[in-house]
Design a protein around this motif. Sequence first.
Motif, PDB file in Angstrom:
ATOM      1  N   ALA A  16       0.842  -1.194   0.000  1.00 47.27           N
ATOM      2  CA  ALA A  16       0.000   0.000   0.000  1.00 47.27           C
ATOM      3  C   ALA A  16       0.873   1.237   0.000  1.00 47.27           C
ATOM      4  CB  ALA A  16      -0.894  -0.008   1.242  1.00 47.27           C
ATOM      5  N   GLY A  17       0.537   2.159  -0.895  1.00 48.33           N
ATOM      6  CA  GLY A  17       1.244   3.422  -0.930  1.00 48.33           C
ATOM      7  C   GLY A  17       2.229   3.521  -2.056  1.00 48.33           C
ATOM      8  N   SER A  18       2.516   2.416  -2.798  1.00 48.27           N
ATOM      9  CA  SER A  18       3.455   2.524  -3.896  1.00 48.27           C
ATOM     10  C   SER A  18       2.840   3.337  -5.010  1.00 48.27           C
ATOM     11  CB  SER A  18       3.804   1.120  -4.395  1.00 48.27           C
ATOM     12  OG  SER A  18       2.651   0.463  -4.854  1.00 48.27           O
ATOM     13  N   LEU A  19       3.671   4.148  -5.668  1.00 43.15           N
ATOM     14  CA  LEU A  19       3.148   4.957  -6.756  1.00 43.15           C
ATOM     15  C   LEU A  19       4.273   5.313  -7.679  1.00 43.15           C
ATOM     16  CD1 LEU A  19       3.140   8.349  -7.228  1.00 43.15           C
ATOM     17  CD2 LEU A  19       2.932   8.210  -4.775  1.00 43.15           C
ATOM     18  N   ALA A  20       3.944   5.650  -8.900  1.00 42.28           N
ATOM     19  CA  ALA A  20       4.949   6.090  -9.851  1.00 42.28           C
ATOM     20  C   ALA A  20       4.321   7.047 -10.817  1.00 42.28           C
ATOM     21  CB  ALA A  20       5.522   4.886 -10.587  1.00 42.28           C
ATOM     22  N   GLY A  21       5.167   7.811 -11.532  1.00 47.41           N
ATOM     23  CA  GLY A  21       4.596   8.820 -12.410  1.00 47.41           C
ATOM     24  C   GLY A  21       5.071   8.735 -13.829  1.00 47.41           C
ATOM     25  N   LEU A 312       0.521  15.440  -0.159  1.00 41.83           N
ATOM     26  CA  LEU A 312       1.718  16.278  -0.291  1.00 41.83           C
ATOM     27  C   LEU A 312       1.975  17.074   0.985  1.00 41.83           C
ATOM     28  CD1 LEU A 312       1.178  17.572  -3.937  1.00 41.83           C
ATOM     29  CD2 LEU A 312       2.948  15.982  -3.176  1.00 41.83           C
ATOM     30  N   LYS A 313       0.915  17.604   1.556  1.00 45.54           N
ATOM     31  CA  LYS A 313       1.056  18.419   2.769  1.00 45.54           C
ATOM     32  C   LYS A 313       1.630  17.603   3.920  1.00 45.54           C
ATOM     33  CE  LYS A 313      -1.831  20.755   6.211  1.00 45.54           C
ATOM     34  NZ  LYS A 313      -3.226  21.121   6.586  1.00 45.54           N
ATOM     35  N   HIS A 314       1.143  16.394   4.121  1.00 48.86           N
ATOM     36  CA  HIS A 314       1.577  15.587   5.262  1.00 48.86           C
ATOM     37  C   HIS A 314       2.847  14.781   4.966  1.00 48.86           C
ATOM     38  CE1 HIS A 314      -1.769  16.373   8.021  1.00 48.86           C
ATOM     39  NE2 HIS A 314      -2.536  16.406   6.947  1.00 48.86           N
ATOM     40  N   THR A 315       3.319  14.815   3.716  1.00 47.47           N
ATOM     41  CA  THR A 315       4.580  14.151   3.389  1.00 47.47           C
ATOM     42  C   THR A 315       5.747  15.135   3.341  1.00 47.47           C
ATOM     43  OG1 THR A 315       3.384  12.486   2.086  1.00 47.47           O
ATOM     44  CG2 THR A 315       5.745  12.674   1.689  1.00 47.47           C
ATOM     45  N   THR A 331      13.247  12.804  -2.518  1.00 45.23           N
ATOM     46  CA  THR A 331      11.868  13.298  -2.509  1.00 45.23           C
ATOM     47  C   THR A 331      10.943  12.372  -3.281  1.00 45.23           C
ATOM     48  OG1 THR A 331      12.654  15.586  -2.355  1.00 45.23           O
ATOM     49  CG2 THR A 331      10.380  15.252  -3.078  1.00 45.23           C
ATOM     50  N   MET A 332      11.372  11.922  -4.459  1.00 44.77           N
ATOM     51  CA  MET A 332      10.544  11.032  -5.257  1.00 44.77           C
ATOM     52  C   MET A 332      10.360   9.681  -4.561  1.00 44.77           C
ATOM     53  SD  MET A 332       9.321  12.542  -7.837  1.00 44.77           S
ATOM     54  CE  MET A 332       8.633  11.082  -8.577  1.00 44.77           C
ATOM     55  N   GLU A 333      11.399   9.212  -3.885  1.00 47.80           N
ATOM     56  CA  GLU A 333      11.275   7.966  -3.151  1.00 47.80           C
ATOM     57  C   GLU A 333      10.268   8.091  -2.021  1.00 47.80           C
ATOM     58  OE1 GLU A 333      12.589   4.748  -3.486  1.00 47.80           O
ATOM     59  OE2 GLU A 333      12.871   5.609  -5.485  1.00 47.80           O
TER      60      GLU A 333
END
Length: 497
Positions: A16-21, A312-315, A331-333
């Motif tokens: 959960a939480g993995s993402l890519a762009g 974004l705010k809480h990260t 940052t991207m990681e």
Amino acid sequence: MAKSRGENGPRSPGPAGSLAGTRESLAPGPDAASAADELSSLGSDSEANGFAERRTDKFGFLVGAQGDPGALEEVPLEVLRQRESKWLDMLNSWDKWMAKKHKKIRLRCQKGIPPSLRGRAWQYLSGGKVKLQQNPGKFDELDLSPGDPKWLDVIERDLHRQFPFHEMFVSRGGHGQQDLFRVLKAYTLYRPEEGYCQAQAPVAAVLLMHMPAEQAFWCLVQICEKYLPGYYSEKLEAIQLDGEILFSLLHKVSPVAYKHLNKQKIDPILYMTEWFMCAFSRTLPWSSVLRVWDMFFCEGVKILFRVGLVLLKHTLGSSEKLKTCQGQYETMERLRSLNPKIMQETFLVQEVIELPVTEKQIEREHLIQLRKWKDTRGELQYQSPPRLHGAKAISEAEPAPRKALEPSPSIRLPPGTQLLGPSTKSRQQKQAEKALKEKAKPQTGQQQPYPSEGSSPGTSTDPAPKAAQGSEHTDTKDSPHLSKESLTSQESEDTYL
């Protein structure tokens, strides 16, 4: 996420939480592909292929396949039954609720739609039910069409990548993958100018988990055309434009995160593409995904903006959080492995509800970024239709078709009874009156009989006059056309209509 033209497609869901762009990062890794192939090589039904002993969670995912999802928020059974009753009342009188009590619908969507009614509610909220009613037989027509070969091969290669650890899609060639293929192929025929985009596959898969293929198709149409118009076009201009809107809104919501991303020169398209195009279905824990989708269908794209801004705010929103991500790579990681606490259902939903970002702010920023786009890049190549902000706007733009009202008789006669017209009744009345007069006249040469005992003088003992008078009274006053009861019923019917 780029327009699908080759073998690259969305990753198999990781923790959960993995993402890519980027398109390259979305290609499935060897481990994920081998695991998916191993699970999908056995057949179409999990029970028929040895998965009966494999436990699934309440969402249908194989237990342990996606790591620890965290603590799930359980709604008390009594509360759930009360919510189901309220939602059934709303769905059975949907037009009335949408017209007069939309705020109540919004509040109930924020609390979460009951699982047993989620699929039906999504169809009503998105307008997919109305589209289906307006286009009877259209999906069957598209389903039976052969389709464009250039899209069919790409779609088929993407099927096993969509939620391979869900019981519906665990088997290659199973009923879930077959329905997913049908829905995606139908959309390429419905909108051949757009074709197929990889990000549509997980969206369609989520819909299929909650409704049959035909209903899922029309909900997908509404998402692509009303909620997120232009997102799945070839140049992906709409998602790039929304990335600039998100970044501009971040300046107001979290200046610290905004300055950091700006300093590191991290383009919004790198971290928000999969978020928005897949409506967070490949980013958040599943319980949070469903709650976000409940609000998204009701309130529109502003929910996606709010979720992105909260993440974004809480990260990256404080100097303490930025200590461990000083460079672009770090940052991207951090954005690829979001903190599970900020994605937890209760925390995330409450933050999304309270974040002050409105449709007006989004549209204002849209105009600003559109002008900047034209100044730097020229006119948009893809002219998408205007975005509609949620169920209320869609309902007003596409009202449900209504059947013509038919009058209902206030007096029901036994089968086979013929209702006589007024002209016929007049003739019968005249004949009855003539018969009465003939009987009332004394016969020539005959003496009138004496009245019987108990009768008053001048009153005939023949019961015919009374019967005739009764018949006359019934014909004139108790007629189905003239009775007071009938008029009252008709008046009440007119008032109702």
